[in-house]
Write a protein that holds these residues in place. Structure first.
Motif, PDB file in Angstrom:
ATOM      1  N   ASP A 228       6.523  -9.819  28.262  1.00  0.00           N
ATOM      2  CA  ASP A 228       6.995 -10.915  27.412  1.00  0.00           C
ATOM      3  C   ASP A 228       8.422 -10.590  27.007  1.00  0.00           C
ATOM      4  O   ASP A 228       8.660  -9.828  26.062  1.00  0.00           O
ATOM      5  CB  ASP A 228       6.069 -11.037  26.199  1.00  0.00           C
ATOM      6  CG  ASP A 228       6.323 -12.306  25.400  1.00  0.00           C
ATOM      7  OD1 ASP A 228       6.960 -13.222  25.936  1.00  0.00           O
ATOM      8  OD2 ASP A 228       5.869 -12.376  24.246  1.00  0.00           O
ATOM      9  N   THR A 264      -0.531  -3.969  25.970  1.00  0.00           N
ATOM     10  CA  THR A 264       0.230  -5.062  25.378  1.00  0.00           C
ATOM     11  C   THR A 264      -0.658  -5.792  24.385  1.00  0.00           C
ATOM     12  O   THR A 264      -1.808  -6.110  24.700  1.00  0.00           O
ATOM     13  CB  THR A 264       0.718  -6.058  26.444  1.00  0.00           C
ATOM     14  OG1 THR A 264       1.561  -5.382  27.368  1.00  0.00           O
ATOM     15  CG2 THR A 264       1.497  -7.196  25.809  1.00  0.00           C
ATOM     16  N   ALA A 266      -0.784  -9.114  21.574  1.00  0.00           N
ATOM     17  CA  ALA A 266      -0.112 -10.372  21.234  1.00  0.00           C
ATOM     18  C   ALA A 266      -0.937 -11.105  20.196  1.00  0.00           C
ATOM     19  O   ALA A 266      -2.181 -11.071  20.227  1.00  0.00           O
ATOM     20  CB  ALA A 266       0.066 -11.242  22.475  1.00  0.00           C
ATOM     21  N   HIS A 274       4.370 -17.051  17.917  1.00  0.00           N
ATOM     22  CA  HIS A 274       3.638 -15.915  18.467  1.00  0.00           C
ATOM     23  C   HIS A 274       4.512 -14.668  18.339  1.00  0.00           C
ATOM     24  O   HIS A 274       5.739 -14.751  18.197  1.00  0.00           O
ATOM     25  CB  HIS A 274       3.252 -16.157  19.931  1.00  0.00           C
ATOM     26  CG  HIS A 274       4.200 -15.545  20.925  1.00  0.00           C
ATOM     27  ND1 HIS A 274       5.464 -16.065  21.176  1.00  0.00           N
ATOM     28  CD2 HIS A 274       4.097 -14.444  21.720  1.00  0.00           C
ATOM     29  CE1 HIS A 274       6.069 -15.329  22.089  1.00  0.00           C
ATOM     30  NE2 HIS A 274       5.272 -14.335  22.426  1.00  0.00           N
ATOM     31  N   SER A 276       4.522 -10.513  20.130  1.00  0.00           N
ATOM     32  CA  SER A 276       3.874  -9.590  21.057  1.00  0.00           C
ATOM     33  C   SER A 276       4.572  -8.232  20.995  1.00  0.00           C
ATOM     34  O   SER A 276       5.742  -8.134  20.605  1.00  0.00           O
ATOM     35  CB  SER A 276       3.927 -10.125  22.496  1.00  0.00           C
ATOM     36  OG  SER A 276       5.256 -10.140  22.984  1.00  0.00           O
ATOM     37  N   SER A 298       9.065  -5.887  22.737  1.00  0.00           N
ATOM     38  CA  SER A 298       8.487  -6.847  21.782  1.00  0.00           C
ATOM     39  C   SER A 298       9.243  -8.170  21.878  1.00  0.00           C
ATOM     40  O   SER A 298      10.437  -8.192  22.222  1.00  0.00           O
ATOM     41  CB  SER A 298       8.562  -6.300  20.353  1.00  0.00           C
ATOM     42  OG  SER A 298       7.993  -7.219  19.439  1.00  0.00           O
ATOM     43  N   ASN A 415       2.918 -19.725  23.906  1.00  0.00           N
ATOM     44  CA  ASN A 415       3.641 -18.590  24.469  1.00  0.00           C
ATOM     45  C   ASN A 415       5.142 -18.645  24.230  1.00  0.00           C
ATOM     46  O   ASN A 415       5.844 -17.665  24.493  1.00  0.00           O
ATOM     47  CB  ASN A 415       3.388 -18.519  25.977  1.00  0.00           C
ATOM     48  CG  ASN A 415       1.938 -18.320  26.311  1.00  0.00           C
ATOM     49  OD1 ASN A 415       1.323 -17.341  25.896  1.00  0.00           O
ATOM     50  ND2 ASN A 415       1.363 -19.246  27.063  1.00  0.00           N
TER      51      ASN A 415
END
Length: 515
Positions: A228, A264, A266, A274, A276, A298, A415
């Motif tokens: 991400d 990972t 999230a 969001h 992560s 991150s 996302n």
């Protein structure tokens, strides 16, 4: 029951008619009054016996039997009352040999229900909504869905002052197959392979667990997970606007690349945000003879407002990597600046000896309103060396798009990345599909430190996308690029250094099918 009553009426009518025609008529002609009376009594007894049998059959249909043979002599009205009162009649136990007790009947019904529930649980459900069949158990605890991605590209370049850069050809940019699903609540899995390169490459390959909270959903992934990082970098290659991602996604990147091998986590907010974080220890291409680099990464995004036809996106990300001694003796970065097929059109940096750590960060801004969408990003990477000779470089990109057929550009508030648009009038239904036109400007600068002779690159891309339906897309890109490399490509055994200022044009096309 209507059917039983009708059947009964037909039988009784036939019996009575038989008695009336064949019995009395013959008797009047050939017998005395006493004989006639005896014949009538015998026929009445026969009718009574038939009526009793009919009642017994009706009782069996309703789950009960007459309590004794005397029920055959009940009046028609009483039989009709009993037929109407189905609930009461089912409570009447059967009598006589072979009769079933209420307890046995209840046990049999429970057993049958248990078998039905087992069959339902073991039955397979199939859902085609996402383009490929999603198989699931009846309760939804287990799911399995095949995945596929085929991207076939063609590219041609001209206008360069270097003949070796003016090449054309085609390739399978991506040729992936895999599967994903849920083993059980709350365990998820995904495995995906890419056959486009000479060797089969593993892409996503992880097991995950999820948990719902009041604010959203938390997920932990263990394995190889698509990292991400950046708006364009976090967008799947199925949904990026152009054939290639921008230089922020491609150049401001840790050595582990686009995937995070490790853990990972999230947290996806229910509405518009969001965050992560992941830790990686190496990558799938390691030789396993040296220590792995450690990378922390991150990203977070927030949508200040989201409506049915508009949204605004703000995001930021960063990473830190520690180079293990002996694993990274030197570092040379370079970036394709035309198409993936043309490996000669690159911007490349100078060689950096003994890198110790690297940090990178980026910021994102995007939005859409109706058929218009736009986005911009900036990223920087700093590399510290053990000799104290530090350097950094940066990149930025801005893009805008317009949907000629009115559909919105796809975007995921979960996302914080671009996603698939909804095709209102697919070609498969007799429509025009969805048509989009886009433009992008890119810049990459490896020349931020006079001690390192990095190159620079600038490019403008114009693109057209035609979505035939939700699974098929054709793309056409025209790239006008300029590179200015100050040193030859590190380690290139030929004399193709491509140094100095150069520019040219590249046309690329793609045919894509996904499921």
């Amino acid at each position: 029951m209507k059917t039983s009553n009708a059947w009964r009426a037909r039988v009784m009518t036939a019996v009575v008619a038989s008695a009336a025609v064949y019995g009395p008529t013959a008797a009047i002609a050939q017998t005395s009054n006493d004989e006639l009376a005896d014949l009538v009594r015998r026929q009445a007894a026969q009718i009574e016996r038939l009526e009793g049998r009919i009642q017994a059959l009706e009782s069996d249909e309703q789950g009960t039997a007459p309590s004794n043979a005397g029920m055959a002599s009940q009046s028609d009205s009483a039989a009709q009352d009993s037929s109407r009162n189905v609930v009461d009649s089912r409570q009447q136990p059967k009598s006589g040999p072979g009769a079933t007790s209420p307890q046995a009947s209840t046990g049999s019904m429970a057993s049958m229900q248990e078998q039905i529930d087992t069959l339902k649980q073991n039955s397979v459900q199939v859902d085609w909504k996402t383009g490929s069949p999603k198989f699931s158990s009846r309760d939804g605890d287990f799911t399995f869905q095949p995945l596929g991605r085929l991207q076939y590209d063609y590219s041609t370049t001209d206008g360069s002052r270097y003949a070796d850069r003016e090449i054309d050809g085609s390739e399978f940019r991506r040729l992936r197959i895999g599967f994903q699903g849920q083993l059980m609540e709350p365990i998820l899995y995904k495995v995906e392979f890419d056959f486009a390169e000479e060797n089969v490459g593993v892409r996503d390959a992880y097991i995950a667990t999820k948990k719902d909270f009041a604010l959203g959903q938390g997920v932990v992934y263990v394995g190889n997970k698509f990292a991400d990082r950046s708006l364009d970098g976090a967008t799947s290659s199925k949904y990026i606007w152009f054939l290639e991602r921008n230089p922020v996604a491609n150049a401001i990147i840790p050595e582990s690349g686009y995937y995070n091998l490790g853990v990972t986590s999230a947290f996806y907010g229910k509405d518009n945000w969001h965050v992560s974080a992941g830790v990686s220890k190496g990558d799938l291409g390691n030789s396993n003879t040296e220590s792995d680099n450690t990378t922390l990464i991150s990203r977070a995004h927030f949508n200040p407002f989201v409506t049915d036809n508009a949204m605004m996106h703000v995001g930021a990300w960063g990473f830190y990597e520690d180079f293990a001694r002996g694993n990274q003796d030197d570092l040379t970065d370079s970036e394709r600046f035309a198409s993936h097929f043309n490996d000669n059109v690159r911007v490349y940096s100078d060689t950096i000896d003994e890198p110790e750590t690297s940090t990178g960060y980026g910021v994102e801004l995007a939005g859409l309103a109706g058929p218009v969408a736009a986005g911009a990003e900036y990223g920087r990477r700093t590399i510290d060396t053990r000799a104290g000779d530090d350097t950094d470089y940066d990149a930025y990109s801005a893009q805008i798009g317009y949907s000629l057929t009115g559909e919105q550009f796809g975007y995921s508030t979960k996302n914080g990345a671009w996603s698939a648009p909804t095709i209102d009038n697919p070609v498969t239904d007799g429509g025009w599909g969805a048509w989009q036109v886009m433009a992008r400007y890119d810049a990459l600068d490896y020349e931020n430190n006079g001690q390192f002779a990095g190159g620079t690159g600038h490019g403008t891309t114009l693109g057209v996308s035609w979505y035939l339906n939700n699974y098929t897309r054709f793309m056409l890109n025209w790239i006008n690029w300029n590179t200015n490399n100050r040193v030859p490509i590190a380690g290139d055994p030929t004399d193709r250094d491509f140094t100095g200022s150069d520019d040219g044009n590249t046309i690329s096309a793609r045919a894509q099918v996904i499921f």
